[in-house]
Design an enzyme around this catalytic site. Structure first.
Site, PDB file in Angstrom:
ATOM      1  N   ASP A 288       3.935  14.378  12.647  1.00 57.26           N
ATOM      2  CA  ASP A 288       4.019  14.078  11.207  1.00 57.26           C
ATOM      3  C   ASP A 288       2.625  14.088  10.589  1.00 57.26           C
ATOM      4  O   ASP A 288       2.270  13.197   9.822  1.00 57.26           O
ATOM      5  CB  ASP A 288       4.694  12.729  10.976  1.00 57.26           C
ATOM      6  CG  ASP A 288       5.145  12.567   9.513  1.00 57.26           C
ATOM      7  OD1 ASP A 288       5.216  13.599   8.806  1.00 57.26           O
ATOM      8  OD2 ASP A 288       5.397  11.437   9.082  1.00 57.26           O
TER       9      ASP A 288
ATOM     10  N   GLU B 249       4.550   3.395   1.931  1.00 59.01           N
ATOM     11  CA  GLU B 249       5.716   3.427   2.799  1.00 59.01           C
ATOM     12  C   GLU B 249       5.489   4.458   3.880  1.00 59.01           C
ATOM     13  O   GLU B 249       5.233   5.618   3.600  1.00 59.01           O
ATOM     14  CB  GLU B 249       6.972   3.786   2.004  1.00 59.01           C
ATOM     15  CG  GLU B 249       7.439   2.702   1.054  1.00 59.01           C
ATOM     16  CD  GLU B 249       8.753   3.071   0.399  1.00 59.01           C
ATOM     17  OE1 GLU B 249       9.286   4.128   0.766  1.00 59.01           O
ATOM     18  OE2 GLU B 249       9.227   2.314  -0.457  1.00 59.01           O
TER      19      GLU B 249
ATOM     20  N   THR C 135       6.732   6.210   7.784  1.00 61.22           N
ATOM     21  CA  THR C 135       7.954   6.826   8.289  1.00 61.22           C
ATOM     22  C   THR C 135       8.976   5.786   8.696  1.00 61.22           C
ATOM     23  O   THR C 135      10.152   5.887   8.389  1.00 61.22           O
ATOM     24  CB  THR C 135       7.605   7.712   9.495  1.00 61.22           C
ATOM     25  OG1 THR C 135       6.585   8.628   9.097  1.00 61.22           O
ATOM     26  CG2 THR C 135       8.817   8.483   9.958  1.00 61.22           C
TER      27      THR C 135
ATOM     28  N   ILE D 118       0.829  -1.212   0.000  1.00 56.44           N
ATOM     29  CA  ILE D 118       0.000   0.000   0.000  1.00 56.44           C
ATOM     30  C   ILE D 118       0.858   1.255   0.000  1.00 56.44           C
ATOM     31  O   ILE D 118       0.794   2.080  -0.899  1.00 56.44           O
ATOM     32  CB  ILE D 118      -0.944   0.010   1.223  1.00 56.44           C
ATOM     33  CG1 ILE D 118      -1.886  -1.199   1.180  1.00 56.44           C
ATOM     34  CG2 ILE D 118      -1.763   1.291   1.258  1.00 56.44           C
ATOM     35  CD1 ILE D 118      -2.778  -1.296   2.400  1.00 56.44           C
TER      36      ILE D 118
END
Length: 783
Positions: A550, A434, A436, A432
């Protein structure tokens, strides 16, 4: 005037003369009569009456008066002349025309006055009617408003009462569930304690029997020694020889050993049930029936408040286990002291005792490791010493009668991971995204056929132990369970310690890829719904002292049901008060707050709120708000849109590390309003400005953002179930697309994400020459 004209009559000269003569005669008669009367008065006044005195002054005054009788007669004659009927004078044509114009003008003026008075009367009448009508309408509106407010108040009161009833009902149900859960856990703890007490008592009995047996063998060692040696060498008694008397005691010990094995299996069943309750969703998928354990597990997921009770119960269990461990260790030390004090023990028995240790139940992990021991013992029952115990096969001091032997080899999984399922139980369908600190796959549970998301944790330096980043991510994501945060189902492992996966509920979309495929942007009501869900998730994180660090559109997941979930906790960490110095190299560059770009090391929840503001702008325009190419370019883009900050609007700005080293161009104005135009209302722009406030101390919080008027004005937020659906990109063939810049990585030597996918271990894509999968669609697992 017309009547006066009609009454005029032209008289002849004779008539006029006769009339004049007649008037003159009348005047003469009147004059004669007046003179006569005046003479009579004078004669009367000349003769004094009796007792009257003459007033000389008055007499003089009257006689010397300037008004004489002749003058009075002349004046009266003039008056008579003015009253006399004179013959009509002839009017000229010009005078007649002028007279008619005057008459018309007077008539017109009179008519105008009448008309004006009528107009004013009608105007006053209309004004009175309008005033009465307005007053009636105002009264009507007041009554309608009062009626509406009364109905609204009644509706709100009914709704409040209904909500109060539902809340009380939920609280009662929650209390009942908690009570049942407490009773169930107390019952499990009681059973476990009883089982542990039985096992410890059994071990104590066996140790006492063993010590008695050792002492007996020490004092009477020589007589029974030769038969045992002969039996071990195969030179024992004959088949027809009678069985010696001491054979009853070993048989009894064998029965005790079987009882001990049953108790250990009961303990193992209890630990298995606890593992099932800890992984609620997986156990419910395996059972497939509405049993009581499934209901309890689902209730545990819904009740966040029960975690504190569970932690207290676990602490009590650990204390009890430590107490029992301490008592057992004391007994073991006493036993070892007794064995050392036996100076006359034979060397053979010492060698036998060196290879065998007594089992002391210390923790749950020891009981879990007992599974492998028990299995190997069952395998070993086929040997002559363990399973072939007939009446003629008696061994007096066989080591098989001693307590359970500890294995020297490690189990397949480490004790800390006992109970985790294997990744082989999942079929990986496709890759699906990538993250962190890992790669995410779409997979299917082979037992239940459920579609899940598998995230493989990035093991940076697995030789030095479990990486702190992965441990922090697992700890954070397990602690922050919320409807708007990704749900963790369980942790599964591969064949080695460097293959650890987080099993999460599968969500169809992420906002970044979804906005790139959408032909039309989100509607204002849809944007409000997404922002409300995002703020709720961020508020839950901040309430639990967690910084995500993030937040971006590619880390926000959207399901077909319109539910938004915050994902990828690879950079998340807990924070406290007072603030500590953290690394400023966090958050993807486009969504990084200005204090991080300028090198601040102490930051708090405001960095997440800046990212929320950037996401807000991206949802409206479908483009990143500040797409900088580098950190300096990122700072310039922010200053160009929002204006260059100063010490006045940002206290402490001049003390930031980057500001001390560099000088930035001046942008005095905020140009953000021009960028959105009609896409954002005044309230929405106010919320955007509060998200993108320079000074972190004045930046709005997630809780205050949820209370903003922007979410209460029209158009209102829509229901999540009304969201349209889009085809999931992760279920189709993966295509290369433009993405936001990568988040900060783990430092030097940090291996690239997805490198392990090309090795022979872990996931590997196997296809035939025609491009079709060799073992069904998607990936296959290799270890």
């Amino acid at each position: 005037m017309g009547d006066e004209k009609d009454s005029w009559k032209v008289k002849t000269l004779d008539e006029i003369l006769q009339e004049k003569k007649r008037r003159k005669e009348q005047e003469e008669k009147a004059e004669i009569k007046r003179l006569k009367n005046s003479d009579d008065r004078d004669s009367k006044r000349d003769s004094l009456e009796e007792g009257e005195l003459r007033d000389h002054c008055m007499e003089i005054t009257i006689r010397n008066s300037p008004y004489r009788r002749e003058d009075s007669m002349e004046d009266r004659g003039e008056e008579d002349d003015s009253l006399a009927i004179k013959p009509p004078q002839q009017m000229s044509r010009k005078e007649k025309v002028h007279h008619r114009k005057d008459e018309k003008r007077k008539e017109k003026w009179k008519h105008a006055r009448v008309k004006e008075r009528e107009h004013e009367r009608r105007k006053r009448h209309r004004e009175e009617q309008d005033k009465a009508r307005r007053e009636w309408e105002r009264q009507k509106r007041r009554e309608m408003a009062r009626e509406h407010s009364r109905r609204e108040r009644d509706r709100l009161e009914q709704l409040e009462r209904k909500r109060e009833r539902e809340r009380k009902m939920r609280e009662q149900q929650k209390e009942q569930r908690e009570q049942k859960e407490r009773e169930r856990r107390a019952e499990e703890r009681r059973k476990e304690r009883e089982a542990r007490r039985e096992v410890s008592a059994h071990h104590r009995t066996m140790r006492e029997d063993y010590s008695d047996k050792v002492k007996a063998s020490h004092w009477s060692r020589s007589p029974p020694r030769p038969p045992r040696e002969r039996f071990e060498l195969g030179d024992g008694r004959k088949p027809g020889e009678a069985r010696p008397a001491p054979a009853q005691k070993p048989a009894q010990l064998k029965e005790e050993k079987m009882e001990e094995r049953d108790l250990l299996s009961d303990l193992q069943d209890i630990s298995d049930s606890e593992r099932k309750t800890s992984s609620a969703e997986s156990s419910s998928a395996e059972s497939g029936s509405g049993s009581e354990e499934e209901e309890e597990e689902e209730e545990e997921e819904e009740e966040e408040g029960s975690t504190s009770e569970e932690s207290e119960e676990e602490e009590e269990e650990e204390e009890e286990e430590e107490e029992e461990t301490g008592s057992n260790s004391e007994e073991a030390s006493e036993q070892s002291a007794e064995e050392v004090s036996e100076e006359e023990m034979s060397e053979d028995e010492e060698r036998e005792n060196e290879n065998h240790l007594l089992v002391v139940p210390e923790s749950r992990f020891d009981r879990d490791s007992g599974e492998s021991e028990e299995a190997e013992e069952e395998v070993g029952e086929g040997t002559p010493q363990s399973s072939a115990l007939t009446e003629g096969d008696y061994v007096p001091d066989s080591p098989a009668l001693l307590p359970i032997e500890l294995k020297q080899e490690l189990p397949k999984y480490l004790p800390a991971l006992q109970g985790c399922r294997s990744v082989e139980e999942f079929q990986c369908l496709n890759r699906i995204e990538e993250g962190t600190y890992g790669v995410v796959y779409r997979a299917k549970d082979k037992k239940t056929d459920e579609i899940v998301a598998l995230k493989r944790l990035k093991m940076e330096k697995e030789k030095e132990g479990f990486p702190i980043t992965s441990l922090r991510e697992i700890n954070t994501i397990l602690k922050a369970q919320h409807p708007n945060i990704v749900t963790v189902r369980e942790i599964v492992v591969g064949s080695n310690m460097d293959k650890i996966y987080i099993v999460m509920n599968y969500v169809e979309h992420d906002l970044k890829s979804l906005m790139e495929t959408m032909k039309q942007p989100f509607l204002p009501g849809e944007v409000k719904t997404l922002m409300i869900q995002l703020l709720r998730g961020v508020k839950h994180l901040h309430d639990n002292w967690i910084l995500h660090r993030d937040l971006k559109t590619s880390n926000l997941l959207l399901s077909h049901a319109g539910i938004l979930k915050v994902g990828d906790f690879g950079l998340a960490r807990e924070y406290g008060s007072p603030l500590k110095a953290y690394t400023p190299v966090v958050v993807t560059q486009w969504y990084r707050a200005p204090e991080l770009l300028l090198g601040a090391k102490e930051y708090s929840t405001a960095v997440d709120m800046w990212s929320v503001g950037c996401i807000f702008g991206e949802l409206l325009t479908q483009k990143p708000l500040f797409p900088g190419n580098s950190e300096i370019d990122q700072i310039n883009k922010v200053f160009k849109e929002l204006g260059t900050p100063s010490e006045k609007i940002w206290p402490g700005y001049s003390e930031l590390p980057v500001v001390k080293k560099m000088t930035f161009s001046e942008h005095p104005y905020n140009n953000l309003r021009k960028r959105f135009g009609a896409l954002l209302s005044d309230q929405g722009f106010d919320l955007m400005n509060k998200f993108l406030t320079y000074f972190p101390g004045r930046r709005i919080s997630a809780e205050d953002g949820l209370k903003h008027e922007y979410f209460r004005e029209t158009p209102l937020p829509i229901d999540p179930s009304m969201f349209p659906t889009w085809p999931a990109k992760s279920e189709q063939q993966r295509v290369k697309r433009g993405t936001s810049p990568r988040p900060p990585e783990g430092g030097l030597g940090y291996s690239q994400l997805g490198d392990d996918d090309l090795k022979e271990t872990g996931f590997h894509l196997t296809t035939t020459n025609q491009g079709a999968s060799a073992a069904g669609p998607g990936f296959s697992l290799k270890f």
